[in-house]
Design a protein around this motif. Structure first.
Motif, PDB file in Angstrom:
ATOM      1  N   ALA A  51     -25.705  13.615  13.413  1.00 18.05           N
ATOM      2  CA  ALA A  51     -26.711  13.719  14.470  1.00 18.05           C
ATOM      3  C   ALA A  51     -27.069  15.177  14.740  1.00 18.05           C
ATOM      4  CB  ALA A  51     -26.183  13.065  15.746  1.00 18.05           C
ATOM      5  N   GLY A  52     -28.336  15.390  15.124  1.00 19.47           N
ATOM      6  CA  GLY A  52     -28.739  16.730  15.515  1.00 19.47           C
ATOM      7  C   GLY A  52     -29.930  17.280  14.782  1.00 19.47           C
ATOM      8  N   SER A  53     -30.366  16.622  13.702  1.00 19.98           N
ATOM      9  CA  SER A  53     -31.502  17.121  12.931  1.00 19.98           C
ATOM     10  C   SER A  53     -32.550  16.025  12.769  1.00 19.98           C
ATOM     11  CB  SER A  53     -31.057  17.623  11.553  1.00 19.98           C
ATOM     12  OG  SER A  53     -32.177  17.938  10.750  1.00 19.98           O
ATOM     13  N   ASP A  54     -33.637  16.120  13.540  1.00 17.76           N
ATOM     14  CA  ASP A  54     -34.720  15.148  13.409  1.00 17.76           C
ATOM     15  C   ASP A  54     -35.384  15.257  12.041  1.00 17.76           C
ATOM     16  OD1 ASP A  54     -34.208  14.257  15.940  1.00 17.76           O
ATOM     17  OD2 ASP A  54     -35.917  15.263  16.882  1.00 17.76           O
ATOM     18  N   ILE A  55     -35.461  16.475  11.505  1.00 17.48           N
ATOM     19  CA  ILE A  55     -36.084  16.682  10.200  1.00 17.48           C
ATOM     20  C   ILE A  55     -35.331  15.906   9.123  1.00 17.48           C
ATOM     21  CG2 ILE A  55     -36.467  18.411   8.391  1.00 17.48           C
ATOM     22  CD1 ILE A  55     -37.154  20.402  10.586  1.00 17.48           C
ATOM     23  N   MET A  56     -34.000  15.993   9.168  1.00 16.97           N
ATOM     24  CA  MET A  56     -33.194  15.267   8.199  1.00 16.97           C
ATOM     25  C   MET A  56     -33.370  13.760   8.369  1.00 16.97           C
ATOM     26  SD  MET A  56     -29.045  15.276   7.714  1.00 16.97           S
ATOM     27  CE  MET A  56     -28.823  14.670   9.397  1.00 16.97           C
ATOM     28  N   SER A  57     -33.302  13.288   9.619  1.00 13.14           N
ATOM     29  CA  SER A  57     -33.409  11.855   9.873  1.00 13.14           C
ATOM     30  C   SER A  57     -34.734  11.294   9.401  1.00 13.14           C
ATOM     31  CB  SER A  57     -33.231  11.588  11.380  1.00 13.14           C
ATOM     32  OG  SER A  57     -31.960  12.010  11.825  1.00 13.14           O
ATOM     33  N   MET A  58     -35.816  12.011   9.649  1.00 11.23           N
ATOM     34  CA  MET A  58     -37.133  11.528   9.228  1.00 11.23           C
ATOM     35  C   MET A  58     -37.259  11.516   7.707  1.00 11.23           C
ATOM     36  SD  MET A  58     -39.797  13.105  12.061  1.00 11.23           S
ATOM     37  CE  MET A  58     -39.298  14.820  11.813  1.00 11.23           C
ATOM     38  N   PRO A  85     -17.491  16.669  28.065  1.00  9.27           N
ATOM     39  CA  PRO A  85     -17.233  15.251  27.808  1.00  9.27           C
ATOM     40  C   PRO A  85     -18.394  14.591  27.074  1.00  9.27           C
ATOM     41  CG  PRO A  85     -17.810  15.603  30.108  1.00  9.27           C
ATOM     42  CD  PRO A  85     -17.635  16.966  29.511  1.00  9.27           C
ATOM     43  N   VAL A  86     -18.071  13.552  26.323  1.00  7.03           N
ATOM     44  CA  VAL A  86     -19.077  12.756  25.632  1.00  7.03           C
ATOM     45  C   VAL A  86     -19.311  11.508  26.471  1.00  7.03           C
ATOM     46  CG1 VAL A  86     -19.634  11.481  23.532  1.00  7.03           C
ATOM     47  CG2 VAL A  86     -18.347  13.624  23.395  1.00  7.03           C
ATOM     48  N   THR A  87     -20.523  11.393  26.994  1.00  8.76           N
ATOM     49  CA  THR A  87     -20.840  10.307  27.916  1.00  8.76           C
ATOM     50  C   THR A  87     -21.529   9.157  27.201  1.00  8.76           C
ATOM     51  OG1 THR A  87     -23.028  11.199  28.456  1.00  8.76           O
ATOM     52  CG2 THR A  87     -21.150  12.031  29.730  1.00  8.76           C
ATOM     53  N   ALA A  88     -21.582   8.027  27.900  1.00  9.94           N
ATOM     54  CA  ALA A  88     -22.298   6.868  27.354  1.00  9.94           C
ATOM     55  C   ALA A  88     -23.773   7.184  27.192  1.00  9.94           C
ATOM     56  CB  ALA A  88     -22.104   5.671  28.279  1.00  9.94           C
ATOM     57  N   ASP A  89     -24.343   7.927  28.140  1.00  7.57           N
ATOM     58  CA  ASP A  89     -25.763   8.289  28.048  1.00  7.57           C
ATOM     59  C   ASP A  89     -26.029   9.156  26.818  1.00  7.57           C
ATOM     60  OD1 ASP A  89     -26.392   6.880  30.314  1.00  7.57           O
ATOM     61  OD2 ASP A  89     -26.337   8.614  31.655  1.00  7.57           O
ATOM     62  N   ALA A  90     -25.108  10.084  26.539  1.00  5.54           N
ATOM     63  CA  ALA A  90     -25.285  10.961  25.375  1.00  5.54           C
ATOM     64  C   ALA A  90     -25.224  10.158  24.081  1.00  5.54           C
ATOM     65  CB  ALA A  90     -24.222  12.052  25.375  1.00  5.54           C
ATOM     66  N   ILE A  91     -24.304   9.209  23.999  1.00  4.05           N
ATOM     67  CA  ILE A  91     -24.197   8.372  22.808  1.00  4.05           C
ATOM     68  C   ILE A  91     -25.447   7.514  22.651  1.00  4.05           C
ATOM     69  CG2 ILE A  91     -22.919   6.486  21.734  1.00  4.05           C
ATOM     70  CD1 ILE A  91     -20.410   7.573  23.109  1.00  4.05           C
ATOM     71  N   ARG A  96     -30.154   5.951  19.672  1.00  2.76           N
ATOM     72  CA  ARG A  96     -31.531   5.463  19.725  1.00  2.76           C
ATOM     73  C   ARG A  96     -32.496   6.439  19.062  1.00  2.76           C
ATOM     74  NH1 ARG A  96     -31.612   0.918  22.675  1.00  2.76           N
ATOM     75  NH2 ARG A  96     -29.796   0.550  24.030  1.00  2.76           N
ATOM     76  N   ASN A  97     -32.249   7.734  19.202  1.00  6.17           N
ATOM     77  CA  ASN A  97     -33.090   8.717  18.537  1.00  6.17           C
ATOM     78  C   ASN A  97     -32.919   8.617  17.014  1.00  6.17           C
ATOM     79  OD1 ASN A  97     -34.806  11.245  18.548  1.00  6.17           O
ATOM     80  ND2 ASN A  97     -32.973  12.042  17.550  1.00  6.17           N
ATOM     81  N   GLY A  98     -31.660   8.445  16.580  1.00  5.33           N
ATOM     82  CA  GLY A  98     -31.408   8.307  15.148  1.00  5.33           C
ATOM     83  C   GLY A  98     -32.077   7.081  14.564  1.00  5.33           C
ATOM     84  N   LEU A  99     -32.025   5.965  15.283  1.00  9.25           N
ATOM     85  CA  LEU A  99     -32.655   4.738  14.794  1.00  9.25           C
ATOM     86  C   LEU A  99     -34.175   4.879  14.770  1.00  9.25           C
ATOM     87  CD1 LEU A  99     -30.481   2.029  16.594  1.00  9.25           C
ATOM     88  CD2 LEU A  99     -30.477   2.605  14.161  1.00  9.25           C
ATOM     89  N   ALA A 124     -17.873   5.681  28.168  1.00 17.66           N
ATOM     90  CA  ALA A 124     -18.401   5.828  26.812  1.00 17.66           C
ATOM     91  C   ALA A 124     -17.637   4.951  25.834  1.00 17.66           C
ATOM     92  CB  ALA A 124     -18.339   7.293  26.381  1.00 17.66           C
ATOM     93  N   ARG A 125     -16.334   4.806  26.043  1.00 18.53           N
ATOM     94  CA  ARG A 125     -15.540   3.942  25.161  1.00 18.53           C
ATOM     95  C   ARG A 125     -16.011   2.494  25.276  1.00 18.53           C
ATOM     96  NH1 ARG A 125      -9.453   6.210  24.417  1.00 18.53           N
ATOM     97  NH2 ARG A 125      -9.869   8.411  24.777  1.00 18.53           N
TER      98      ARG A 125
END
Length: 295
Positions: A51-58, A85-91, A96-99, A124-125
């Motif tokens: 995760a982290g690169s829209d260019i790669m995902s597209m 912390p890694v939250t549920a919102d962040a996940i 959803r952005n990746g999909l 998040a768990r």
């Protein structure tokens, strides 16, 4: 390319798979599209996107739309930075952005690296389980080799383990693989070529005072054979060795050149040359003995 079952999912994945993450020479979607096409032409059908690169995902998404979705195994990795912390919102936002960018519809696997897992909020768990139940991520996995990974294995909340393994791996790494296998986790090996051996060249032959070559076994018990096996590169030997471990569903690589992917993807169809397996064990034993002497 050869294929192996990915646990009880019913999917078969290529014995060699790709981990994709940002790279300085991959600055456009077209570059990622071409790389993914090259990999698929070499028989690779398993990809993990960080995760982290829209260019790669597209770019990868454009390539994957050329084949039936069911024929591709697509994983999405969420990384933690160890400071927040890694939250549920962040996940949720990441998945959803990746999909959306890949157009994949769902991820076969959602992976948390060990830093992300170590900083998961309780909610998040729970959300991870909701993603799996809702079909947005068919399986949950963790990647790494630290204490957090041992916790994941013992908790039985994850389906997949992605962990480093190579011909220098110590007993703890091998113990972790055995325990994960006993828990019916699918295991993917990463980093098959140890960085400690990348810059080592062949052991030079020793000569006598008269210039004659002596000690025909010079280098025995070392990893010099990696650079001296005819027709094989050190990377190819290391991948072939990792492929001999029956617990692994795939060997995960990072490569950003089509010719490199094509060459490494051919390794599953080759057998290690006679004697190399014995050289590996001699080198491992020699390294362990050296470590004990230094201790």
């Amino acid at each position: 390319m050869r294929y192996r079952p990915f646990g009880a999912t019913g999917k078969a994945v290529s014995a060699v798979s790709l981990l994709l993450r940002e790279a300085p020479n991959m600055a456009t979607p077209q570059a990622w599209r071409a790389l993914a096409f090259s990999a698929m032409e070499s028989g690779v059908n398993a990809f993990e996107l960080s995760a982290g690169s829209d260019i790669m995902s597209m770019g990868v998404g454009e390539a994957l739309r050329a084949v039936e979705r069911r024929l591709i195994f697509l994983a999405w990795r969420i990384r933690g930075d160890g400071h927040k912390p890694v939250t549920a919102d962040a996940i949720s936002a990441s998945v959803r952005n990746g999909l959306q960018k890949t157009g994949a519809g769902y991820f076969d696997l959602l992976v948390m690296d060990e830093h992300a897992f170590a900083h998961l909020e309780p909610s998040a768990r729970t959300y991870l389980d909701d993603l799996r139940a809702g079909g947005l991520a068919l399986q949950l996995g963790v990647s790494g080799d630290g204490p957090a990974i041992d916790t994941c294995i013992s908790s039985a909340g994850f389906d997949v383990l992605i962990t480093p393994f190579n011909l220098t791996s110590d007993w703890q790494a091998r113990r972790r693989i055995r325990e994960a296998s006993a828990k019916d986790m699918v295991i993917v090996a990463s980093d098959p070529f140890p960085s400690v051996l990348r810059n080592r060249g062949p052991t030079p032959a020793k000569t006598s005072l008269l210039g004659r070559r002596i000690e025909p076994l010079a280098g025995a018990g070392t990893y010099a054979f990696l650079h001296e096996t005819p027709g094989w590169t050190p990377e190819e030997v290391c991948i072939a060795y990792a492929l001999t471990e029956p617990a692994f569903a795939s060997i995960q690589l990072e490569a950003f050149r089509a010719e490199t992917i094509d060459r490494l993807a051919a390794v599953p169809d080759r057998d290690l040359p006679t004697g190399v397996a014995a050289q590996i064990e001699m080198a491992r034993f020699g390294s362990e003995q050296e470590g004990r002497r230094r201790a």
